[in-house]
Design a protein around this motif. Structure first.
Motif, PDB file in Angstrom:
ATOM      1  N   UNK A  87       0.828  -1.217   0.000  1.00  0.00           N
ATOM      2  CA  UNK A  87       0.000   0.000   0.000  1.00  0.00           C
ATOM      3  C   UNK A  87       0.854   1.255   0.000  1.00  0.00           C
ATOM      4  N   UNK A  88       0.315   2.312  -0.574  1.00  0.00           N
ATOM      5  CA  UNK A  88       0.977   3.617  -0.527  1.00  0.00           C
ATOM      6  C   UNK A  88       0.892   4.192   0.876  1.00  0.00           C
TER       7      UNK A  88
ATOM      8  N   UNK B 110      11.044   9.943  -4.916  1.00  0.00           N
ATOM      9  CA  UNK B 110       9.784  10.062  -4.184  1.00  0.00           C
ATOM     10  C   UNK B 110       9.597   8.796  -3.364  1.00  0.00           C
ATOM     11  N   UNK B 111       9.155   8.958  -2.145  1.00  0.00           N
ATOM     12  CA  UNK B 111       8.911   7.818  -1.262  1.00  0.00           C
ATOM     13  C   UNK B 111       7.424   7.473  -1.314  1.00  0.00           C
TER      14      UNK B 111
ATOM     15  N   UNK C 154      -8.748   3.258  -7.362  1.00  0.00           N
ATOM     16  CA  UNK C 154      -7.957   4.484  -7.314  1.00  0.00           C
ATOM     17  C   UNK C 154      -6.483   4.116  -7.213  1.00  0.00           C
ATOM     18  N   UNK C 155      -5.727   4.429  -8.247  1.00  0.00           N
ATOM     19  CA  UNK C 155      -4.277   4.235  -8.215  1.00  0.00           C
ATOM     20  C   UNK C 155      -3.658   5.482  -7.585  1.00  0.00           C
ATOM     21  N   UNK C 156      -2.972   5.329  -6.443  1.00  0.00           N
ATOM     22  CA  UNK C 156      -2.528   6.509  -5.698  1.00  0.00           C
ATOM     23  C   UNK C 156      -1.252   7.132  -6.252  1.00  0.00           C
TER      24      UNK C 156
ATOM     25  N   UNK D 178      -0.375  -0.156  -4.643  1.00  0.00           N
ATOM     26  CA  UNK D 178      -1.561  -0.876  -5.093  1.00  0.00           C
ATOM     27  C   UNK D 178      -2.817  -0.011  -5.095  1.00  0.00           C
ATOM     28  N   UNK D 179      -3.747  -0.311  -6.019  1.00  0.00           N
ATOM     29  CA  UNK D 179      -4.975   0.478  -6.100  1.00  0.00           C
ATOM     30  C   UNK D 179      -5.893   0.229  -4.917  1.00  0.00           C
TER      31      UNK D 179
END
Length: 445
Positions: free
Chosen positions: A6-7, A233-234, A403-405, A355-356
């Motif tokens: 996950x983001x 970018x992290x 939703x792709x973050x 992941x979306x």
């Protein structure tokens, strides 16, 4: 067993997702869309400027326009008196049309055509010269104002790079600038490195400072250097990232597609964005002596930056509507109303790994995890937005949203195409009222 990646949590995005606005937009627009959060861009720009100020370094930030075509980011640059890095006549015109001043543009890219060089020179843009013949064409313009140039250094640590001037060519370019007299203003040097390491950037920046001092002995201005972009970018937490790299294998992907760690962008970086700039400034070129910040101050050299992805961190996401779901042995295939051309990592034979998120009206919490890859709406078997089997909290249903973050940086439109005459995803600017009321939206213009 599906792997999770996950983001990082984003409260601003979470508030938007909970508002119900995305479902309305999907219905009203009739297809996939990208939403943009311009306040994130503002905050990232402010962070880079703060890093320069805190280090006592004179510096200018140029947004690398190629990272995202959205007009709103040009508007933000104009409002903040920020620069823009362009590489084509179309990008230059677009920046000017949104209020960015010509002198706030830097023109990069290889073998620029004559029309681009002519317009850039007339607008007072700074032009990064990549080859001797390009310099000759600039000098032959007979511009009414001095042509502003940087000389782009070929990176010695990346000898296979096709960009820049080697040592002999730099020497020749300096001589031609001297001979040109007042028709050219040689303002300094530039480079752009592949990868995201701190030390090579600091070392090459130190070399460019020395080149400025040498050029000044020839009577040239030489008071600035550009270190390009490449600020990481992290996207995801460290533990999740390292666990993913250690465990991922063909069994985690549709059709047993195989990836190695080298195939992926480094979605976790312990030092990212403006903090990476701070580390570059604190580094000691060559490993000894003064820090880069100290050398810049002592030499009176201004530092130019051209970040793209790092200015767009968390500044937007991509939304697709589920069209159908089919079951395979042990996992499913979710098909959405767009294509993988709207997630540009597939362009590099790679995978966008954060992941979306599944947004659904379902309230059945006992549905259990449903592993599935995500396919596009085209007739190509390879059209997958996500080859990896994502552990969705429930089996997606037609009408649900994925939703792709954090896709604003390079993912949204580097490779989009209206294949099958499918419409390109709209870009929607989201405004969050200060009073905490429901977010508002407008189409990007």
């Amino acid at each position: 067993m599906a792997l999770s990646l996950p983001a990082h949590p984003d409260p601003l995005a979470a508030r938007l997702h909970a508002s119900g606005l995305l479902a309305e937009l999907a219905h009203g627009l009739g297809g996939p869309f990208h939403y943009l959060l311009p306040e994130r861009f503002d905050a990232n720009l402010a962070a880079f400027r703060a890093a320069l100020t805190d280090a006592g370094v004179d510096g200018l930030v140029y947004y690398a326009k190629k990272a995202n075509k959205a007009a709103v980011f040009m508007d933000r640059c104009a409002a903040a008196d920020a620069g823009v890095d362009v590489a084509s006549l179309g990008e230059l015109r677009d920046a000017l049309g949104h209020g960015v001043r010509g002198e706030d543009l830097v023109v990069t890219g290889p073998a620029k055509n004559d029309r681009l060089l002519c317009v850039a020179a007339r607008q007072g843009a700074l032009i990064a010269v990549d080859a001797l013949d390009e310099l000759d064409r600039l000098l032959a313009l007979n511009s009414e104002r001095p042509v502003r140039v940087l000389l782009r250094r070929h990176p010695p640590a990346q000898p296979r790079s096709r960009f820049g001037l080697d040592e002999a060519q730099l020497h020749e370019a300096l001589e031609r600038c001297v001979e040109a007299g007042p028709t050219v203003r040689m303002e300094g040097f530039s480079f752009h490195l592949s990868g995201y390491e701190i030390r090579p950037r600091a070392d090459l920046a130190g070399e460019l400072v020395e080149l400025c001092l040498k050029a000044r002995t020839l009577g040239l201005q030489a008071d600035r250097i550009s270190i390009g972009g490449g600020f990481p970018v992290d996207y995801v937490p460290a533990d999740d990232w390292h666990a993913f790299l250690a465990e991922q294998g063909p069994e985690h992907y549709h059709a047993h597609k195989a990836f190695t760690a080298a195939d992926f962008y480094p979605y976790h970086s312990p030092v990212a964005g403006a903090d990476a700039l701070r580390s570059i400034l604190a580094a000691r070129p060559g490993g000894t002596g003064a820090t880069l910040a100290e050398r810049l101050r002592q030499s009176g050299v201004t530092l130019l930056l051209e970040p793209g992805r790092a200015l767009l961190d968390r500044a937007g996401s991509s939304v697709f509507r589920v069209q159908g779901v089919k079951d395979r042995a042990g996992y499913g295939i979710v098909t959405v109303d767009g294509t993988s051309l709207s997630l540009s990592e597939q362009w590099f034979a790679s995978e966008y790994l954060p992941e979306p998120l599944l947004l659904t009206a379902r309230t059945d919490a006992s549905a259990g995890p449903y592993p599935a890859c995500v396919g596009g709406a085209s007739c190509l078997d390879s059209d997958l937005l996500t080859w990896r089997k994502i552990a969705f909290p429930a089996r997606p249903r037609p009408g649900d949203l994925l939703v792709y973050p954090n896709t604003a940086g390079y993912q949204m439109d580097s490779n989009e195409s209206p294949f099958h005459e499918l419409p390109l995803p709209s870009k929607v600017v989201i405004d969050h009222p200060a009073d905490g009321h429901r977010p508002r939206w407008r189409l990007d213009r």
